[in-house]
Scaffold this active site. Structure first.
Site, PDB file in Angstrom:
ATOM      1  N   THR A  58     -12.067   7.332  15.985  1.00 52.19           N
ATOM      2  CA  THR A  58     -13.158   7.406  16.952  1.00 52.19           C
ATOM      3  C   THR A  58     -12.841   6.504  18.123  1.00 52.19           C
ATOM      4  O   THR A  58     -12.684   5.280  17.965  1.00 52.19           O
ATOM      5  CB  THR A  58     -14.484   6.991  16.305  1.00 52.19           C
ATOM      6  OG1 THR A  58     -14.751   7.860  15.195  1.00 52.19           O
ATOM      7  CG2 THR A  58     -15.627   7.097  17.303  1.00 52.19           C
ATOM      8  N   PRO A  66     -36.086   7.511   4.433  1.00 60.03           N
ATOM      9  CA  PRO A  66     -36.229   6.124   4.883  1.00 60.03           C
ATOM     10  C   PRO A  66     -35.438   5.181   3.990  1.00 60.03           C
ATOM     11  O   PRO A  66     -35.088   5.523   2.852  1.00 60.03           O
ATOM     12  CB  PRO A  66     -37.737   5.870   4.759  1.00 60.03           C
ATOM     13  CG  PRO A  66     -38.197   6.807   3.692  1.00 60.03           C
ATOM     14  CD  PRO A  66     -37.331   8.040   3.841  1.00 60.03           C
ATOM     15  N   ARG A  97     -18.714  -2.522   4.553  1.00 58.64           N
ATOM     16  CA  ARG A  97     -18.714  -2.721   6.001  1.00 58.64           C
ATOM     17  C   ARG A  97     -20.078  -2.376   6.594  1.00 58.64           C
ATOM     18  O   ARG A  97     -20.573  -1.274   6.452  1.00 58.64           O
ATOM     19  CB  ARG A  97     -17.621  -1.882   6.656  1.00 58.64           C
ATOM     20  CG  ARG A  97     -16.221  -2.395   6.422  1.00 58.64           C
ATOM     21  CD  ARG A  97     -15.180  -1.466   7.033  1.00 58.64           C
ATOM     22  NE  ARG A  97     -15.139  -0.165   6.379  1.00 58.64           N
ATOM     23  CZ  ARG A  97     -14.370   0.853   6.777  1.00 58.64           C
ATOM     24  NH1 ARG A  97     -13.595   0.707   7.843  1.00 58.64           N
ATOM     25  NH2 ARG A  97     -14.378   1.994   6.124  1.00 58.64           N
ATOM     26  N   CYS A 141     -19.271   3.496  10.659  1.00 57.50           N
ATOM     27  CA  CYS A 141     -19.335   4.334  11.867  1.00 57.50           C
ATOM     28  C   CYS A 141     -20.556   4.083  12.745  1.00 57.50           C
ATOM     29  O   CYS A 141     -20.420   3.746  13.925  1.00 57.50           O
ATOM     30  CB  CYS A 141     -19.287   5.810  11.466  1.00 57.50           C
ATOM     31  SG  CYS A 141     -17.718   6.327  10.744  1.00 57.50           S
ATOM     32  N   LYS A 166       0.827  -1.205   0.000  1.00 54.60           N
ATOM     33  CA  LYS A 166       0.000   0.000   0.000  1.00 54.60           C
ATOM     34  C   LYS A 166       0.863   1.257   0.000  1.00 54.60           C
ATOM     35  O   LYS A 166       0.582   2.227  -0.710  1.00 54.60           O
ATOM     36  CB  LYS A 166      -0.928  -0.013   1.217  1.00 54.60           C
ATOM     37  CG  LYS A 166      -1.981   1.066   1.213  1.00 54.60           C
ATOM     38  CD  LYS A 166      -2.901   0.891   2.420  1.00 54.60           C
ATOM     39  CE  LYS A 166      -4.065   1.854   2.379  1.00 54.60           C
ATOM     40  NZ  LYS A 166      -4.941   1.709   3.581  1.00 54.60           N
ATOM     41  N   GLU A 225     -18.082   9.061   4.022  1.00 46.52           N
ATOM     42  CA  GLU A 225     -17.508   8.372   2.870  1.00 46.52           C
ATOM     43  C   GLU A 225     -18.243   8.813   1.606  1.00 46.52           C
ATOM     44  O   GLU A 225     -19.458   8.939   1.585  1.00 46.52           O
ATOM     45  CB  GLU A 225     -17.622   6.863   3.059  1.00 46.52           C
ATOM     46  CG  GLU A 225     -16.670   6.327   4.100  1.00 46.52           C
ATOM     47  CD  GLU A 225     -16.675   4.812   4.140  1.00 46.52           C
ATOM     48  OE1 GLU A 225     -16.831   4.197   3.074  1.00 46.52           O
ATOM     49  OE2 GLU A 225     -16.537   4.263   5.240  1.00 46.52           O
ATOM     50  N   ASN A 266     -23.047  10.948  16.195  1.00 43.89           N
ATOM     51  CA  ASN A 266     -23.391   9.776  15.385  1.00 43.89           C
ATOM     52  C   ASN A 266     -24.601   9.029  15.934  1.00 43.89           C
ATOM     53  O   ASN A 266     -25.431   8.534  15.170  1.00 43.89           O
ATOM     54  CB  ASN A 266     -22.192   8.845  15.274  1.00 43.89           C
ATOM     55  CG  ASN A 266     -21.261   9.244  14.143  1.00 43.89           C
ATOM     56  OD1 ASN A 266     -21.524  10.200  13.419  1.00 43.89           O
ATOM     57  ND2 ASN A 266     -20.169   8.525  13.987  1.00 43.89           N
TER      58      ASN A 266
END
EC number: 1.1.1.22
Length: 430
Positions: A124, A250, A326, A258, A38, A153, A206
């Site tokens: 976080t 909705p 994720r 997150c 990477k 994101e 959040n």
């Protein structure tokens, strides 16, 4: 503003965006990672993260000599003025944040941090982590600061360079002001506070957003039962400045990297201090129920059973504009559909086709997903899905049914193509 010598540890969504954006503000930034391949790719300006504008910023920073990538963190921090920790804090056992990587990096660099350096947690982390890191580092000449990120994101670069606010917390006022000064060119409102409060801001924000989403999903179900239209209801709500238009759409539930882990972490933190938090627990439970409700919609559209039924899926990522699976609600709905016996064929413009462990077949275009399917199910709100050739989709489908779990499509356009549209919190069309 003085240019600073900054090290960013970790080159995921948050770390790479942080490093590239700080370099664009004129700072000299070194980004470190433990993945040699990477590091080599990034050093060549190759960005594999699907994030608009990020590759360009990385390439510009490298060309200007303000951004570089190195392997390992200990050697990188030797002359740093500020070190940002942007490493994973995944959900651990019991739902709390796993701080193993954060603490491992702190142990690795504590002896080599220059005197007067500021160690910043951007990841976080639970309330109290800054205090824990101060003890772990054991250096009175190194201050620890909490500077939570608020990046979405798919728009992380824009969010970094156009922030609603900058939050900086530390028991050292001088260190907090030094970190806040890094963002001076952005002209954003700045909240200077203690470390615990800064850490709490991220979780409080959040978890509030998750609660708002669970609430609007419940209102959408109530609209279905009462014959109201959720689109009109949320428009009427959103004009109230106390509520606002954001997070009133909705869908199949909230997810991503997150909200699920942050709601679980705050719930565990509350339990640790013997605080009962039924509102947050209900928010999480309602989210799980919403995914089951989307499955029930598909079952109903297919006549009551999915055993051996072929379904076409549009979208699998947790939101449009990313390649991130994720805790994707779309993927979770897909897994639940597969568990009911459905044969799934899916298309997502953000996926490459080499993602492991998917309970379905990925195809190269949405029409292949529709071919021979008993229903087409939209799970992620990619903009290109709105402009599909719906007459062609109708020809490909075995049955003319579209279940739109995001209310993303134009029901009238589908009706004109001979399709039946079923949304969330709205009357079916066609």
């Amino acid at each position: 503003m003085f240019a600073r010598r900054i090290v960013v540890v970790g080159t995921g969504y948050v770390g790479l965006t942080t490093g590239a954006c700080l370099a664009s503000l004129g700072h000299r930034v070194v980004c470190s990672d433990v993945n040699a391949e990477k590091v080599a790719q990034l050093s060549r300006g190759e960005v594999r993260i699907h994030e608009p504008g990020l590759a360009e910023l990385v390439q510009e920073g490298i060309a200007a000599g303000r951004l570089e990538f190195v392997l390992g963190s200990a050697g990188a921090v030797a002359d740093a003025e500020v070190v940002f920790l942007c490493v994973p804090t995944p959900m651990g056992s019991g739902g709390g944040a796993d701080l193993a990587v954060v603490e491992s990096v702190a142990r690795e660099v504590r002896e080599v941090l220059p005197a007067g350096c500021v160690l910043v947690t951007k990841s976080t982390v639970p309330v109290g982590t800054s205090a824990r890191l101060r003890e772990l580092v054991g250096r009175p000449d190194v201050a620890v600061v909490s500077n939570p990120e608020f990046l979405r994101e798919g728009s992380a670069v824009h969010d970094f360079l156009n922030p609603d606010r900058i939050v900086v917390g530390s028991d050292s006022q001088d260190a907090a002001e030094r970190v806040a000064a890094l963002y001076a060119r952005l002209g954003a409102p700045t909240v200077l506070t203690d470390a615990a409060s800064a850490e709490m801001v991220k979780y409080a924000a959040n978890c509030f957003l998750a609660t708002k989403l669970s609430y609007v999903n419940a209102i959408a179900e109530l609209c279905e039962r009462l014959g109201a239209d959720i689109t009109d209801v949320t428009e009427g709500m959103g004009y109230d400045r106390r509520i606002g238009q954001a997070f009133l759409q909705p869908g199949p539930g909230w997810g991503g990297s997150c909200l699920p882990k942050d709601t679980a972490a705050l719930l565990q933190v509350a339990e640790a201090v013997e605080f009962d938090f039924p509102l947050l627990q209900a928010t999480i439970s309602a989210n799980a129920r919403q995914r089951e409700r989307m499955v029930a919609k598909v079952v109903d559209a297919c006549g009551g059973s999915l055993d051996g039924v072929r379904l076409g899926l549009l979208g699998l990522t947790f939101k449009a504009g990313t390649d991130d699976l994720r805790d994707s609600p779309a993927l979770e709905v897909a897994r639940l559909l597969a568990a009911r016996g459905a044969e799934l064929v899916a298309f997502d413009p953000g996926l490459r086709g080499d993602e492991p462990g998917l309970p379905l077949t990925l195809v190269d275009d949405p029409y292949q997903a529709a071919k021979g399917a008993a229903a087409l199910v939209l799970l992620t709100e990619w903009q290109e899905f709105r402009t599909l050739d719906w007459a062609r989709v109708a020809q490909e489908l075995e049955a003319p049914v579209v279940v739109d779990t995001r209310n993303h499509l134009d029901p009238d356009a589908l009706r004109r193509a001979g399709l039946s549209w079923r949304g969330v919190g709205r009357t079916p069309v066609g």
